[in-house]
Each structure stands twice: as C-alpha cells, then as structure tokens.
Design a protein around this motif. Structure first.
Motif, mmCIF file in Angstrom:
data_model
loop_
_atom_site.group_PDB
_atom_site.id
_atom_site.type_symbol
_atom_site.label_atom_id
_atom_site.label_comp_id
_atom_site.label_asym_id
_atom_site.label_seq_id
_atom_site.Cartn_x
_atom_site.Cartn_y
_atom_site.Cartn_z
ATOM 1 N N PRO A 349 11.306 1.524 5.710
ATOM 2 C CA PRO A 349 11.730 1.616 4.305
ATOM 3 C C PRO A 349 11.488 0.325 3.531
ATOM 4 O O PRO A 349 12.415 -0.309 3.037
ATOM 5 C CB PRO A 349 13.217 1.933 4.412
ATOM 6 C CG PRO A 349 13.643 1.257 5.665
ATOM 7 C CD PRO A 349 12.474 1.359 6.616
ATOM 8 N N GLY A 350 10.251 -0.090 3.462
ATOM 9 C CA GLY A 350 9.911 -1.307 2.744
ATOM 10 C C GLY A 350 9.372 -2.370 3.676
ATOM 11 O O GLY A 350 10.117 -2.919 4.493
ATOM 12 N N ALA A 351 8.063 -2.643 3.574
ATOM 13 C CA ALA A 351 7.442 -3.659 4.422
ATOM 14 C C ALA A 351 6.857 -4.760 3.559
ATOM 15 O O ALA A 351 6.307 -4.509 2.486
ATOM 16 C CB ALA A 351 6.349 -3.040 5.289
ATOM 17 N N LEU A 352 6.977 -5.994 4.047
ATOM 18 C CA LEU A 352 6.395 -7.162 3.405
ATOM 19 C C LEU A 352 5.501 -7.853 4.421
ATOM 20 O O LEU A 352 5.977 -8.321 5.459
ATOM 21 C CB LEU A 352 7.495 -8.109 2.917
ATOM 22 C CG LEU A 352 7.063 -9.500 2.438
ATOM 23 C CD1 LEU A 352 6.019 -9.412 1.341
ATOM 24 C CD2 LEU A 352 8.285 -10.305 1.984
ATOM 25 N N ASP A 392 0.292 0.477 2.360
ATOM 26 C CA ASP A 392 1.463 0.952 1.622
ATOM 27 C C ASP A 392 2.617 -0.033 1.798
ATOM 28 O O ASP A 392 3.746 0.334 2.138
ATOM 29 C CB ASP A 392 1.879 2.353 2.100
ATOM 30 C CG ASP A 392 2.886 2.998 1.150
ATOM 31 O OD1 ASP A 392 2.893 2.632 -0.036
ATOM 32 O OD2 ASP A 392 3.681 3.841 1.609
ATOM 33 N N ALA A 393 2.313 -1.304 1.565
ATOM 34 C CA ALA A 393 3.277 -2.384 1.775
ATOM 35 C C ALA A 393 3.049 -3.456 0.727
ATOM 36 O O ALA A 393 1.968 -3.555 0.136
ATOM 37 C CB ALA A 393 3.114 -2.984 3.174
ATOM 38 N N THR A 394 4.066 -4.262 0.497
ATOM 39 C CA THR A 394 3.883 -5.447 -0.336
ATOM 40 C C THR A 394 3.177 -6.507 0.494
ATOM 41 O O THR A 394 3.510 -6.720 1.671
ATOM 42 C CB THR A 394 5.235 -5.975 -0.836
ATOM 43 O OG1 THR A 394 5.815 -4.991 -1.703
ATOM 44 C CG2 THR A 394 5.070 -7.276 -1.594
ATOM 45 N N PRO A 407 2.373 -1.935 -3.474
ATOM 46 C CA PRO A 407 1.559 -0.723 -3.348
ATOM 47 C C PRO A 407 1.282 -0.011 -4.665
ATOM 48 O O PRO A 407 0.351 0.777 -4.760
ATOM 49 C CB PRO A 407 2.388 0.169 -2.408
ATOM 50 C CG PRO A 407 3.314 -0.744 -1.697
ATOM 51 C CD PRO A 407 3.596 -1.858 -2.652
ATOM 52 N N ARG A 408 2.085 -0.300 -5.693
ATOM 53 C CA ARG A 408 1.872 0.343 -6.999
ATOM 54 C C ARG A 408 0.775 -0.343 -7.809
ATOM 55 O O ARG A 408 0.405 0.138 -8.882
ATOM 56 C CB ARG A 408 3.172 0.314 -7.817
ATOM 57 C CG ARG A 408 4.371 0.974 -7.157
ATOM 58 C CD ARG A 408 5.635 0.650 -7.926
ATOM 59 N NE ARG A 408 5.885 -0.789 -7.955
ATOM 60 C CZ ARG A 408 6.758 -1.381 -8.750
ATOM 61 N NH1 ARG A 408 7.475 -0.662 -9.604
ATOM 62 N NH2 ARG A 408 6.929 -2.697 -8.709
ATOM 63 N N GLY A 409 0.262 -1.457 -7.303
ATOM 64 C CA GLY A 409 -0.764 -2.190 -8.034
ATOM 65 C C GLY A 409 -0.234 -3.330 -8.865
ATOM 66 O O GLY A 409 -0.997 -4.002 -9.562
ATOM 67 N N GLU A 410 1.084 -3.589 -8.817
ATOM 68 C CA GLU A 410 1.648 -4.741 -9.516
ATOM 69 C C GLU A 410 1.247 -6.025 -8.773
ATOM 70 O O GLU A 410 1.261 -6.070 -7.538
ATOM 71 C CB GLU A 410 3.169 -4.647 -9.569
ATOM 72 C CG GLU A 410 3.694 -3.463 -10.362
ATOM 73 C CD GLU A 410 3.644 -3.705 -11.852
ATOM 74 O OE1 GLU A 410 3.836 -4.864 -12.278
ATOM 75 O OE2 GLU A 410 3.398 -2.743 -12.594
ATOM 76 N N THR A 443 14.015 -6.222 -3.289
ATOM 77 C CA THR A 443 12.896 -5.394 -2.854
ATOM 78 C C THR A 443 11.866 -6.285 -2.165
ATOM 79 O O THR A 443 11.872 -7.519 -2.341
ATOM 80 C CB THR A 443 12.227 -4.699 -4.044
ATOM 81 O OG1 THR A 443 11.581 -5.700 -4.866
ATOM 82 C CG2 THR A 443 13.228 -3.905 -4.868
ATOM 83 N N PRO A 444 10.948 -5.702 -1.392
ATOM 84 C CA PRO A 444 9.905 -6.539 -0.779
ATOM 85 C C PRO A 444 9.136 -7.370 -1.800
ATOM 86 O O PRO A 444 8.840 -8.540 -1.550
ATOM 87 C CB PRO A 444 9.014 -5.517 -0.085
ATOM 88 C CG PRO A 444 9.949 -4.414 0.298
ATOM 89 C CD PRO A 444 10.901 -4.319 -0.856
ATOM 90 N N ALA A 445 8.814 -6.792 -2.957
ATOM 91 C CA ALA A 445 8.079 -7.555 -3.972
ATOM 92 C C ALA A 445 8.927 -8.686 -4.520
ATOM 93 O O ALA A 445 8.449 -9.817 -4.691
ATOM 94 C CB ALA A 445 7.618 -6.635 -5.101
#
Length: 494
Positions: A349-352, A392-394, A407-410, A443-445
C-alpha cells in the motif's frame, strides 16, 4: 513552491497573452526585465562594454531590445549576428536607433575578431537559441560559447542557456555556461535539473504576465516542507507518531543500519524496530538505546541499506513487502526488486524507491529498458517518470539533482544539497529520514520530497564553511535542518 512549465505550455500561454496585448508588447516586457538585470550586474552602465550573441529566434530579439536599452544609458553594445538574414527585425531597428553596432559574425574574420570582442566585454548576453532549441550548439555558436566562458565578462542567458534542453535539462554537446539566467514568466524544467541547472548560474524570474496551466515540475521551498512535517499533539504517544520497521545492515555492513536508525530517530519517528541479525542489532542498540530490536507492529518499513543479497536478506525483504504497510526500498533491496520485477510490489500500500543512477539502470532492466548510467544522469526526469510508472511506485532518483516522481506523473526536484553529500553512508541517512516520515503518515511522495529536502539541508549545515563532512555529521545536523524549516513556516507574530 517554484513551478516549472514545459515548452508547449509556455508557448500556449504566450500565445494567449499576446492575443490580448499590442504587437511587440510581450517582448518589450521581457527585454525590460532582462535589461534591468544586466544593468544591476554592470553597476555602472555608462562606458561599459556589452556583447550580444544573437540567434534567429525571439531570444535574439529580447537580447537586441535589451541591448538597445543599455545603449541608451551609455553602454557600448555590439551585437554578433549568427544568422544575419533571420535576426529579429524589430530588435535590429531598436539597437541601431540606440547607437549600437550590428556585426554579422562571419564579417569579422571569425573567429579571431569575434573572440577579441567577447574577451574585451564586461557583459555577454546569450540570445543564441530559445527554449525550443534541441541538441547542443553547432558552429560557430559553440565556439562563441567557449569564448564567453573563457572571458572575464559576466555571462547572462536569455530565458535558458543556449544548448540546454528546456524540458529535460539535457546538454547534448556544447552549451553556454551562464553566470545568471533571466527567465520569463515561469521556470523551465531545464533550469532546475542537472546537467542544465549547472549551466544556468543564478536564475532571475521576470514576471511578464503569463498564466500557464498546472506545472510539469515543482521545486519546494522551506515553507512548503514545513507544511508537510508532522507535529505531535499533546495527547500523542510514540505509536501514534509512527513506528518504523528497519530492515538494514548485515554482518558485512553493520554501519548502514546504525546510520539509518540514528537518522530515523532524529527525523521524528515515534519508535524504531530493528529487524536483522543479532550482532547488527546489538551494534544498533548500543549506538541508539532507544531502538527496539525484534518484530512488532509498525506503520512502515525501510529496507535495504547494507542488507546484502543472500538468503537471509531476501527473507527480510520479502517480510517487509508482505507487511501490509508502506515500504521504502533502497540499496541492496533495489537489486532484489530489480530481479523480482514490478509484480513484487503488488499488494504493497505505497512504495517509495530510492535509487541512484546505477540502481535505476538495474530497475529499468526489470522493465525491459536498457539505458546506461550516463543516459539516466543526462535525462533524469525522463527515467524517473518511467520508473515510477513501470513499478507503480514513487521514485526518488538520487544524484546532483534529486528527482521525485510518483505514479500519477507528478514530479518534484530537490533544491537543497551539496556535493559533500557524495560520501559513504549518505544514502543510509536519507533512508532513515524518509522512512521516519513515511511511518508518520506522509504519503510516499510527501516523504520523498520532505526527506530529500531535509537531507540536503542537513548536508549544507554539516559542510558549512565549505568543509567535508561524514554521513554521521549529516545525521547529527538533521535537528538543525528541521528547526530551520519549521521557523520559515511559522506564522509571523503580530
């Protein structure tokens, strides 16, 4: 927050604004800001010698019109035209009217006479190529760029140093090395990301009224990071502040675990559980008595520094991925992840991921990509975004410019740091900081952006006075970095 926009966005925003303004008004705004910066750098404008390197685009027009303003104030202004037939007509007329000289470069017995002109200048304005330029400079522009770099003159780039890719910061061949870049309307990504950022010098942003859309890239400042940092409430206990599980270190590399643990403790973690061999656990607890050795409930894992890649290490890595909480993956754990591929992160549930360029190459191989380390370093934005999407990770791509992509492109770039952070154990400190923030609920980001910022700021503090520092010095400077960010974000007192 500094916000950067790509060439397409800038061009669209310029077109929308020009439709509302009289013809030439936008260029006049840009040239006025450019001339004001140049005048400030010269100090005394009257009697100074200014050389304009003028290409065929609007950047050349900006340089010519700014040169005209300086000429009207008594500067001797010479414009070297690299494409005389395509130079901006309005700019040429303005400079002629102000008494400036216009000299086609090939009419000077190039390169000797052009070199002499540049060598005698107090200030050189780079208006060779605009933000739409691609690839390095070609002759004779490349030779003039070298002459400017070798001169005593202050070199000012118009919008972006010529030869730097505006969207990526890539430098394919020769490029202008500016002391100051005057950029218009908004930041361009290439001004914030190496290698381009290292060519830009100090950057001055001139507001010309652009209203671009959402940025493609952001660079945080103190106040932005202060808004992310967790603040414990009166009733908070250590578990509510976040418990980090640290799977790091091995009998070969016990120091990695010690550094990561100490940094996590200084970055606000409520409690730290060390998960590893007994001998390493003893070393960690001896250095940091606050650490709890052994498994238990955690809010996040940080896995990888000094982990090694044997069977015992693989077991610790797998346990972290199966823990049902966010996971930071670094160092040796990135090697294991590259072997396993993106599927290994399914269910996390969220990888960095925090690779340097060499580790990024291994991760990209797991996606079927085959760039070299040099490729990754030359196109940091491109490859960080590709990794984030593929896994699919930061991704926090470490380097002279640290890039964070989710992963959203930010995308974010980190503006803090120092070359002295290129030292053994520095990455272990970053893992501890970002891991602590991840456990605290960021959040990871957010953990990546804030962690990189604090780590870079601590590096600056530890190396203050231009002195070398060890990773342990960086870790020890974390409270001072945290304090500096907090103070900047505090509301002004009445």
């Amino acid at each position: 927050m500094r916000e950067a926009h790509d060439v397409w966005q800038v061009r669209a925003a310029e077109a929308a604004l020009m439709a509302l303004l009289p013809d030439g008004a936008l260029m006049e705004r840009a040239a006025a800001g450019l001339a004001a910066t140049c005048a400030g750098l010269l100090g005394r404008v009257h009697g100074s010698r200014v050389v304009l390197l003028v290409g065929s685009g609007d950047n050349g027009g900006d340089a010519l019109i700014a040169g005209a303003r300086l000429a009207r104030r008594g500067a001797r202004v010479d414009a070297l035209l690299l494409a005389p037939q395509r130079a901006h007509a309005g700019g040429l007329a303005a400079l002629r009217g102000a008494g400036g000289r216009i000299l086609p470069a090939d009419a000077l017995g190039f390169p000797a006479a052009a070199h002499d002109l540049v060598a005698a200048a107090d200030l050189v304005v780079d208006g060779i190529v605009g933000i739409g330029g691609r690839g390095g400079l070609r002759a004779p522009a490349d030779d003039l760029a070298r002459a400017a770099a070798q001169s005593r003159a202050v070199v000012v780039a118009v919008d972006l140093p010529s030869g730097v890719d505006a969207d990526t910061g890539a430098v394919a061949a020769e490029a202008v090395r500016a002391d100051v870049t005057v950029t218009f309307g908004t930041w361009k990504p290439g001004l914030l990301v190496d290698p381009g950022a290292s060519y830009a010098g100090a950057v001055e942003l001139v507001d010309i009224g652009l209203q671009p859309p959402a940025p493609v890239l952001r660079a945080p400042q103190h106040v932005d990071i202060a808004a992310l940092l967790p603040t414990p409430a009166r009733e908070t206990d250590k578990y509510a502040r976040g418990v980090l599980g640290l799977a790091a270190g091995s009998e070969r590399y016990p120091g990695a675990a010690v550094l990561a643990a100490g940094s996590a403790l200084r970055a606000g973690v409520g409690a730290l559980r060390y998960l590893g061999p007994r001998a390493v656990a003893d070393a960690v607890v001896s250095a940091h008595p606050e650490v709890m050795a052994g498994s238990g409930r955690v809010q996040a894992y940080a896995v990888g520094p000094g982990l090694d890649t044997g069977e015992e290490a693989r077991g610790r890595f797998a346990a972290a991925l199966d823990g049902g909480v966010p996971v930071l993956v670094d160092a040796d754990a990135l090697t294991l992840l590259a072997e396993a591929g993106p599927k290994a992160l399914e269910g996390v549930p969220g990888a960095l991921l925090t690779p340097h360029a060499g580790e990024a190459v291994r991760l990209l191989a797991g996606l079927g990509e085959s760039p070299t380390r040099a490729d990754v370093e030359a196109e940091r934005l491109t490859w960080a975004v590709r990794l984030a999407a593929g896994y699919d990770a930061t991704v926090l791509l470490k380097g002279s410019t640290t890039v964070v992509a989710d992963p959203r492109g930010e995308v974010w770039v980190n503006p803090t740091g120092t070359p002295y952070l290129a030292t053994a154990g520095s990455g272990d400190v970053l893992t501890g900081v970002a891991g602590a923030l991840l456990a605290a609920g960021l959040t990871p980001a957010e953990a990546a952006v804030a962690g990189a910022y604090l780590h870079g700021l601590a590096g600056r503090i530890a190396s203050d006075g231009d002195v070398p520092c060890a990773a342990s010095d960086v870790s020890a400077a974390l409270p001072a970095a945290w304090r500096a960010v907090r103070e900047a974000g505090a509301p002004d007192e009445e």
